[in-house]
Scaffold this active site. Sequence first.
Site, PDB file in Angstrom:
ATOM      1  N   ALA A 270     -29.381 -59.108  62.959  1.00 49.36           N
ATOM      2  CA  ALA A 270     -29.058 -58.472  61.684  1.00 49.36           C
ATOM      3  C   ALA A 270     -30.156 -57.485  61.342  1.00 49.36           C
ATOM      4  O   ALA A 270     -31.215 -57.461  61.974  1.00 49.36           O
ATOM      5  CB  ALA A 270     -28.911 -59.521  60.574  1.00 49.36           C
ATOM      6  N   HIS A 303     -32.788 -64.871  55.934  1.00 50.30           N
ATOM      7  CA  HIS A 303     -33.867 -64.066  56.514  1.00 50.30           C
ATOM      8  C   HIS A 303     -33.752 -62.627  56.029  1.00 50.30           C
ATOM      9  O   HIS A 303     -34.723 -62.029  55.539  1.00 50.30           O
ATOM     10  CB  HIS A 303     -33.769 -64.155  58.035  1.00 50.30           C
ATOM     11  N   GLU A 304     -32.557 -62.052  56.168  1.00 52.42           N
ATOM     12  CA  GLU A 304     -32.382 -60.653  55.749  1.00 52.42           C
ATOM     13  C   GLU A 304     -32.516 -60.508  54.243  1.00 52.42           C
ATOM     14  O   GLU A 304     -33.032 -59.491  53.755  1.00 52.42           O
ATOM     15  CB  GLU A 304     -31.021 -60.132  56.211  1.00 52.42           C
ATOM     16  N   HIS A 307     -35.991 -60.105  53.140  1.00 49.97           N
ATOM     17  CA  HIS A 307     -36.466 -58.742  53.384  1.00 49.97           C
ATOM     18  C   HIS A 307     -36.231 -57.813  52.198  1.00 49.97           C
ATOM     19  O   HIS A 307     -36.882 -56.764  52.106  1.00 49.97           O
ATOM     20  CB  HIS A 307     -35.748 -58.151  54.596  1.00 49.97           C
TER      21      HIS A 307
END
Length: 833
Positions: A270, A303-304, A307
């Site tokens: 991703a 996780h993304e 960010h």
Amino acid sequence: MTSANAAANLSRDETAARSASISLRDVRVELDLTGAPDAGRTGFPTVVTLEFDATVEATWVDFIGESVERVVVNGVDRDVAWDGARILLAGLEGENVVRIEAVGAYSRSGEGLHRFRDPVDGETYLYTQYEPADARRVMPCFEQPDMKARFTFVVSAPAGWHVLSNQAAVRTEVHGDAQTVEFAPTLPLSSYITAVAAGPYHGASGEWSRDGLTVPLGAYCRASLARHFDADEILEITRQGLDFFHEAFGFPYPWSTYDQVFVPEYNLGAMENPGLVTFTEAYVFRGASTDAQHEARANTILHEMAHMWFGDLVTMRWWDDLWLKESFADYMGSHASAAATRFADTWVSFAARRKAWAYQQDQLPTTHPIVADIPDLEAAKLNFDGITYAKGASVLKQLVAYAGEDAFFEGARRYFRAHAYGNTTLDDLLAHLEAASGRDLRAWSAAWLETTGMSTLTYDREAGELIQTDPRPHRLAIGCYALRDGRLERNALVEADLRDERTRVELPDADLVLINDGDLTYAKARLDARSLDAVEEALSTLEDALARGLVWSALWNATRDGELPARRYLEIVRRHAPGEAHVGLLGGVTGNAAFAIGHYVPIEARAEERRAWLDLTWAQTQAAAPGGDAQLAWARALSGAAAFDDARAGELRAMLDGAAPVPAGLPLDADLRWSWLTALAATGHAGEADADAELARDDTATGRTARIRVLAARRDADVRAAAWHAAWDDRSLTNDHLDATIAGARTGESRSMLARFDDEYFARIRDTWSERSIEIARRLVTGLFPASDSLEPVDAWLAANADAPGALRRLVIEQRDHLARDLRVREASLRGR
């Protein structure tokens, strides 16, 4: 011009000089995506207007595409000076408006603007992927993370398409068969996290609200995958994550929308484009899926999402500090999964799989500190690795335990408030963490972020001491387990602080001493002889999944290091993998067992081990609970085993043909069918007609890619040779089709058919590196590296190519190290039997 060349490989020093002389404010990007290559156009018009201040009279803008048509500087047309990667801008003043008209090239490699045509319905899908430096394949730009700007995207595309970008659309005009969509200006962003997606995507929508903030949510995939798209679960995880990070980071979600698009032929898991996250379609489960697959997807979503703050809101100044976003996101993905979703045991998978990646990377001769020295973009591209992600996340987990979770998150909140929409370095973050925790973190940083390698921890029973190689500070726990009535039960947990090579610890008598129980530190833990005997007898009786995962990890690391004979490791697997209840651990163990047979078992013993492995995977596919995750995991492992040994080829063929029943509960879906068919092709029991018949059942993008692999895997020397050459020479292969060609050529017992190309491999790789994009070249260099029984050819190439690009040499050196380990461990296994 699309080749990787010296002009395209930007260096840290030259980009630092550019950002010191240029203050970028606003960028307007106009993309015309209404034309298609099959309509006579091979690219797309891209017009960019850049507004910036300058203290120099000339600089350059980055662009890799088909042509540059016009350059206008402050209203004056300038001669086009473009070398294929850089456009010279001359005649600059204090304040500047530069307009560049160019033509970009559609990509089939997943770099830049990727164009995909769905074979199911003929529809076209576009998406961008830029990290670390492929925005310049779509728009002329200042391609470095520390030159942030407000980006306004204006996209023309066919009417009826979804057109998405980092912000919400503010204007849409329809002109016959076309539409023009203008998006709101972004807040300051680096070029590599801007994004566009366009096509007739299938979508689901929702929203998230908290403390007066409402964010619209979208989840998209290709229309032909709509029936497989479990958008409800994806949006549920998204809301849970936004709840968690909103509270934990104390900084409202900084972007106006949150769209997630699952795209075809994607090179990554991703990408964290703010407001428009892109994911691999592998996360759209078109057949049966295990809970481990859903956990992995949730982890990636989170996780993304992390960010959005770590990396997007606050961005590293240069790629040296890539860890500032990736290590944190990797840690936060697991932390948020465990804290906010149903996947409460995510740390089990982290310990068993993510850290295994880190341990492997950290033992290569090319390992590097978490805070790395990244001189240029090619080096940056290769540093998206197990050190930056998994080792970084591992040591952050230690930091949270050391500084305290509350202090850690308070430091993060201060960091975001102080540096929002800016760029930072290691020192910026450490200052805020130190202020919040009251601890001096410089020694911790020096020991963990700025060094390489890892400690190996062993327990000396006679001396009562823990011994560590490569000494560094550890806070850990030691589990003491007794073997009673064939079961291992923990009767003590002793905490210890290590710093020196030897540390005295008082432990009760135990059959199993499990160092680093609870997985508090980053180190390889060895099992002493008595502990090894205990787990050989009763590993699967350990109730705690994390403890089992740590034992499996210790066994695998000892096998990789040649300390545990591969055949003994396989005996333990055969005895205890059938009882492994955690499907994530089971998948890792079956994968490691197959790898050990192909790489670490002495050649003369491989046939016997392969037959034993085939028998086990076959038996467990039949015996596992019908319809359960374990059954599916064993059926997938059976595919790999059957590619080397055809003893079950008749049964597999009969099940595929419908002439024999499939084990009760096993979903023989398209993906599993293709996997079994590939194994049959590799052993000479399936051919082109079978692949064509299977494609008739599954004429999808995935099916067409799988057919390529089956055809390349046929057990015929001429077929393998054709596949090998096609991988190098067929420029029409997409990234996914190249992977399938390489994988097919390497399926099963391929060495005897490919050994004749060893010399040609080394003759090709340097030209390939200079002629192909780094993404494609890397696949070829690593995927077709000769599985030789000698290091002499690779050593000769390294000696003769000392001046080769550093990134290429790094890949070859790493492949050499993998081969050297294979040879070394085989030899040790021969001695140890």
